[in-house]
Motif scaffolding. Structure first.
Motif, mmCIF file in Angstrom:
data_model
loop_
_atom_site.group_PDB
_atom_site.id
_atom_site.type_symbol
_atom_site.label_atom_id
_atom_site.label_comp_id
_atom_site.label_asym_id
_atom_site.label_seq_id
_atom_site.Cartn_x
_atom_site.Cartn_y
_atom_site.Cartn_z
ATOM 1 N N VAL A 69 3.028 -54.740 -34.374
ATOM 2 C CA VAL A 69 4.243 -53.987 -34.034
ATOM 3 C C VAL A 69 5.402 -54.700 -34.717
ATOM 4 N N LEU A 70 6.171 -53.966 -35.515
ATOM 5 C CA LEU A 70 7.323 -54.560 -36.199
ATOM 6 C C LEU A 70 8.598 -53.967 -35.615
ATOM 7 N N LEU A 71 9.488 -54.826 -35.136
ATOM 8 C CA LEU A 71 10.769 -54.344 -34.607
ATOM 9 C C LEU A 71 11.813 -54.394 -35.725
ATOM 10 N N ALA A 72 12.417 -53.245 -36.002
ATOM 11 C CA ALA A 72 13.452 -53.181 -37.051
ATOM 12 C C ALA A 72 14.685 -52.499 -36.472
ATOM 13 N N VAL A 73 15.141 -53.028 -35.350
ATOM 14 C CA VAL A 73 16.332 -52.493 -34.666
ATOM 15 C C VAL A 73 17.456 -53.525 -34.786
#
Ligand code: NAD
Length: 288
Positions: A69-73
């Motif tokens: 899971v990659l968070l890009a926020v």
């Protein structure tokens, strides 16, 4: 190595997340890519763009069965998103991110998950002043660096998986300590953005504003291009890397003052020596 990644979920499908999806698709990534967006309308938009296999606004189903899971926020949204995924995140899933500040990401992850074993903080040193998935670029990471800042707790296999992903996207991966990352990026990226925003703001509030912008030449455009970057993203970077950004601003203020004094006292030799030193440093760095 990426063959073992059956599903990648990208939470926050803006410039950085969508560019990763585009780069991986272009490179022939064999796994599924899922975009997790904030609304059904943007999920639909992500699907229509053809960069992902699935797109959902429901975070729990979006990260289901994900290997990574990659968070890009934006930085200040990281903890909220972590809290949302914590109850459903499988212990075998590797969690990584693309955020611009690393110590705050690690603090958020420790507060929410406790263990950092499967958490790989990351930051692609690539970007643009544009935001949103419409600005996605499948060459954004080509030949660029991605910095990973694993902690002592981070599992080596998790680091290897995240490295393989970015390598497939065209980047070269380096590991460094989070505090070091934050200090270096404050000087090389955060300070220039703060200066560009301040420069434009200073001119925009002067009386001759229309004239100033009408006669703005190429140098002004070059120097201020990054002031078109997203204010929310940069607000969050300033607040989450507060100490290092302040230290860089203070150092800059001292140097600005030196030049100011030289001009004020008509000290031509001092002015020239400051400018020459800067030019030599810039030329040496450009030649590298
Ligand atoms: P962006 O504005 O293009 O995309 C951010 C996405 O996050 C948007 O789709 C937005 O809807 C979503 N989002 C915002 N708050 C959310 C929340 N609470 N829950 C779920 N989704 C949410 O921004 P970006 O340029 O892609 O930046 C993303 C991250 O990457 C930031 O942390 C930024 O610091 C980092 N980064 C940006 C650049 C750059 O040049 N733009 C470079 C390197 C790293």
């Amino acid at each position: 190595m990426t063959d073992s990644i059956g599903r990648l979920s990208i939470v926050g499908f803006g410039l950085i997340g969508a560019s990763l999806a585009a780069s991986l698709k272009r490179a022939g990534f064999s796994g599924e890519i899922v975009a997790v967006t904030r609304s059904d309308a943007s999920a639909q938009q992500a699907l229509e763009q053809g960069l992902v296999d699935h797109a959902v606004a429901d975070i729990a189903s979006g990260i289901n069965e994900a290997d990574i899971v990659l968070l890009a926020v934006p930085m200040l949204a990281m903890r909220t998103v972590m809290k949302d995924i914590a109850p459903v995140l499988s212990p075998r899933t590797v969690l990584t991110d693309a955020g611009s500040v690393k110590q705050s990401f690690i603090e958020d992850a420790r507060a929410v998950f406790g263990s950092l074993r499967n958490i790989v903080p990351g930051h692609p040193i690539a970007g643009r002043e544009l935001s949103g998935m419409a600005a996605a670029d499948d060459k954004l990471y080509q030949g660029r660096r991605v910095l990973l800042t694993p902690t002592e707790e981070t599992d080596a296999a998790a680091i290897a998986r995240v490295s393989a992903l970015w390598t497939l996207a065209g980047a070269s991966v380096e590991c460094l300590q989070a505090a070091h990352h934050d200090r270096v990026l404050a000087a090389t990226s955060h300070l220039p953005h703060v200066l560009a925003f301040t420069m434009v703001d200073t001119l925009a509030t002067q009386q001759e504003v229309e004239e100033i912008f009408r006669y703005a030449a190429g140098g002004f455009r070059d120097f201020t291009r990054i002031a078109s970057s997203d204010p929310v993203m940069w607000r969050d970077i300033c607040l989450t890397n507060r100490e290092a950004v302040l230290a860089s601003m203070d150092a800059f203020g001292e140097h600005l003052q030196l030049l100011r004094t030289a001009i004020d006292t008509s000290d031509g030799a001092a002015i020239e020596s400051i400018l020459q030193r800067a030019r030599d440093a810039r030329d040496a760095y450009s030649a590298e």
